[in-house]
Design a protein around this motif. Sequence first.
Motif, PDB file in Angstrom:
ATOM      1  N   THR A   2      20.218 -21.544 -83.110  1.00  0.00           N
ATOM      2  CA  THR A   2      19.751 -20.249 -83.565  1.00  0.00           C
ATOM      3  C   THR A   2      19.112 -19.422 -82.446  1.00  0.00           C
ATOM      4  O   THR A   2      18.628 -18.336 -82.687  1.00  0.00           O
ATOM      5  N   SER A   4      19.098 -16.842 -79.394  1.00  0.00           N
ATOM      6  CA  SER A   4      20.043 -15.794 -79.022  1.00  0.00           C
ATOM      7  C   SER A   4      19.485 -15.012 -77.848  1.00  0.00           C
ATOM      8  O   SER A   4      18.299 -15.036 -77.574  1.00  0.00           O
ATOM      9  N   TYR A   6      18.477 -11.422 -76.508  1.00  0.00           N
ATOM     10  CA  TYR A   6      18.140 -10.150 -77.130  1.00  0.00           C
ATOM     11  C   TYR A   6      18.724  -9.042 -76.269  1.00  0.00           C
ATOM     12  O   TYR A   6      18.235  -8.781 -75.171  1.00  0.00           O
ATOM     13  N   HIS A  10      13.350  -6.024 -72.833  1.00  0.00           N
ATOM     14  CA  HIS A  10      11.977  -5.727 -73.246  1.00  0.00           C
ATOM     15  C   HIS A  10      11.293  -4.874 -72.191  1.00  0.00           C
ATOM     16  O   HIS A  10      10.125  -5.073 -71.871  1.00  0.00           O
ATOM     17  N   GLY A  48      10.639 -13.571 -84.869  1.00  0.00           N
ATOM     18  CA  GLY A  48      11.187 -12.473 -84.065  1.00  0.00           C
ATOM     19  C   GLY A  48      10.268 -11.274 -84.205  1.00  0.00           C
ATOM     20  O   GLY A  48      10.705 -10.150 -84.461  1.00  0.00           O
ATOM     21  N   ASP A  72       7.899 -15.167 -81.318  1.00  0.00           N
ATOM     22  CA  ASP A  72       9.044 -14.526 -80.670  1.00  0.00           C
ATOM     23  C   ASP A  72       9.458 -15.390 -79.481  1.00  0.00           C
ATOM     24  O   ASP A  72       8.616 -15.990 -78.811  1.00  0.00           O
ATOM     25  N   GLN A  73      10.761 -15.398 -79.231  1.00  0.00           N
ATOM     26  CA  GLN A  73      11.274 -16.218 -78.118  1.00  0.00           C
ATOM     27  C   GLN A  73      10.903 -15.626 -76.753  1.00  0.00           C
ATOM     28  O   GLN A  73      11.002 -16.301 -75.741  1.00  0.00           O
ATOM     29  N   LEU A 100      12.863 -19.792 -82.798  1.00  0.00           N
ATOM     30  CA  LEU A 100      12.894 -20.469 -84.103  1.00  0.00           C
ATOM     31  C   LEU A 100      13.293 -21.935 -83.919  1.00  0.00           C
ATOM     32  O   LEU A 100      12.758 -22.823 -84.585  1.00  0.00           O
ATOM     33  N   ARG A 115      12.268  -9.159 -89.475  1.00  0.00           N
ATOM     34  CA  ARG A 115      12.849  -7.815 -89.590  1.00  0.00           C
ATOM     35  C   ARG A 115      13.663  -7.531 -88.336  1.00  0.00           C
ATOM     36  O   ARG A 115      13.211  -7.791 -87.220  1.00  0.00           O
ATOM     37  N   GLN A 121      21.687 -12.346 -84.379  1.00  0.00           N
ATOM     38  CA  GLN A 121      22.087 -13.756 -84.395  1.00  0.00           C
ATOM     39  C   GLN A 121      23.609 -13.904 -84.505  1.00  0.00           C
ATOM     40  O   GLN A 121      24.241 -13.203 -85.283  1.00  0.00           O
TER      41      GLN A 121
HETATM   42  C1  LIG Z   1      14.880  -5.898 -82.733  1.00  0.00           C
HETATM   43  S1  LIG Z   1      13.541  -6.935 -82.321  1.00  0.00           S
HETATM   44  C2  LIG Z   1      12.617  -6.763 -83.835  1.00  0.00           C
HETATM   45  C3  LIG Z   1      11.163  -6.954 -83.641  1.00  0.00           C
HETATM   46  C4  LIG Z   1      10.313  -6.847 -84.910  1.00  0.00           C
HETATM   47  N1  LIG Z   1      10.691  -7.852 -85.892  1.00  0.00           N
HETATM   48  C5  LIG Z   1      10.381  -5.476 -85.510  1.00  0.00           C
HETATM   49  O1  LIG Z   1      11.052  -5.295 -86.533  1.00  0.00           O
HETATM   50  O2  LIG Z   1       9.762  -4.544 -84.954  1.00  0.00           O
HETATM   51  C6  LIG Z   1      14.176  -8.615 -82.454  1.00  0.00           C
HETATM   52  C7  LIG Z   1      13.231  -9.644 -81.860  1.00  0.00           C
HETATM   53  O3  LIG Z   1      13.668 -10.945 -82.272  1.00  0.00           O
HETATM   54  C8  LIG Z   1      13.460 -11.854 -81.210  1.00  0.00           C
HETATM   55  N2  LIG Z   1      14.347 -13.011 -81.441  1.00  0.00           N
HETATM   56  C9  LIG Z   1      15.699 -13.024 -81.501  1.00  0.00           C
HETATM   57  N3  LIG Z   1      16.144 -14.274 -81.744  1.00  0.00           N
HETATM   58  C10 LIG Z   1      15.046 -15.071 -81.850  1.00  0.00           C
HETATM   59  C11 LIG Z   1      14.859 -16.465 -82.104  1.00  0.00           C
HETATM   60  N4  LIG Z   1      15.906 -17.283 -82.256  1.00  0.00           N
HETATM   61  N5  LIG Z   1      13.603 -16.952 -82.155  1.00  0.00           N
HETATM   62  C12 LIG Z   1      12.529 -16.120 -81.975  1.00  0.00           C
HETATM   63  N6  LIG Z   1      12.650 -14.797 -81.719  1.00  0.00           N
HETATM   64  C13 LIG Z   1      13.884 -14.275 -81.672  1.00  0.00           C
HETATM   65  C14 LIG Z   1      13.792 -11.037 -79.963  1.00  0.00           C
HETATM   66  O4  LIG Z   1      13.186 -11.576 -78.785  1.00  0.00           O
HETATM   67  C15 LIG Z   1      13.225  -9.664 -80.342  1.00  0.00           C
HETATM   68  O5  LIG Z   1      11.898  -9.485 -79.852  1.00  0.00           O
END
Ligand SMILES: C[S@@+](CC[C@H](N)C(=O)[O-])C[C@H]1O[C@@H](n2cnc3c(N)ncnc32)[C@H](O)[C@@H]1O
Length: 281
Positions: A2, A4, A6, A10, A48, A72-73, A100, A115, A121
Amino acid sequence: MTTSTYVLGHDPYEIRRLTIQSQVFAGGTERILRAAGLGAGHSVLDIGTGAGDVAMMAAELTGVTGDVLGIDQSPAIVDVARERAGRTRHPHLRFQAASLDSFSASASFDLVVGRYVLVHQQDPAAFVRQAAKFVRPGGAILFIEPNVAELTRPDEALRETWSNPPVTLYDETAKQVVLGFSLAGVALSCGGRLVDVFQAAGLSEPSLLCEMPMAGPQSDFAELMTLTLRSLLPALEHHAAELAADIEIETLHTRLRNALLATRSQLRFADLVGAWTTVTG
Ligand SMILES: C[S@@+](CC[C@H](N)C(=O)[O-])C[C@H]1O[C@@H](n2cnc3c(N)ncnc32)[C@H](O)[C@@H]1O
């Protein structure tokens, strides 16, 4: 698997984009969180979390008798979330750098939420299945994802414009954004397929609520579109270099704003779909 990449990165522009996007989505997100049953005293895991906006809103709704953890990753974005949350003085809100896949917790949560994370993913159902492991029996899992309707309406005649009266520059920018996401492998139609994703994850059929952000020409929408396209430029340059060269990103926000003010257009951004269900254990 799971974890990914991004695709939006950032950098400071992307962090500003996430912050504006959160303001645009704040009302809809709060209504979805409340509809999913979030309230005082609940424990919440926000997966995330990005710049921490959903976690901060959850912390408001749970109050200090609750407990909210955002993961967050990306360690860099977690630092930003911590710094922003420090100003809100919520003692029950914490952040942790963890994907995750690598995350573990000593206790399960009343609500696990994400969100704008499933769209990134490769296997959203596997992500939801893994996330559901952190819900206590009888607790809920909620994902809030965009749905760009035009992706599910291939017939040109059925496509909606993003501005009314239509402003070609705004509509074309939105189309480039949709193209950039799809070239980067991001499924913006994800929010329209959450019933399927939840079923594939082995969960019961979710309740659904859709919020459609709409605003006038003086709103942040022109800047949000510009910043989204800016974050997607590497993907566009990689797949469609000529297209990316024509964008003139440094002047785009001003040109958009002037065009929108001249027509007094009403603007759309991507719909936000919340899907939630109870996890029985
Ligand atoms: C579009 S941003 C959304 C951030 C926040 N949830 C919002 O809605 O404002 C997606 C975030 O998910 C994190 N992310 C993606 N895959 C993840 C994973 N497998 N585990 C933890 N974080 C993850 C990315 O690093 C990124 O910061």
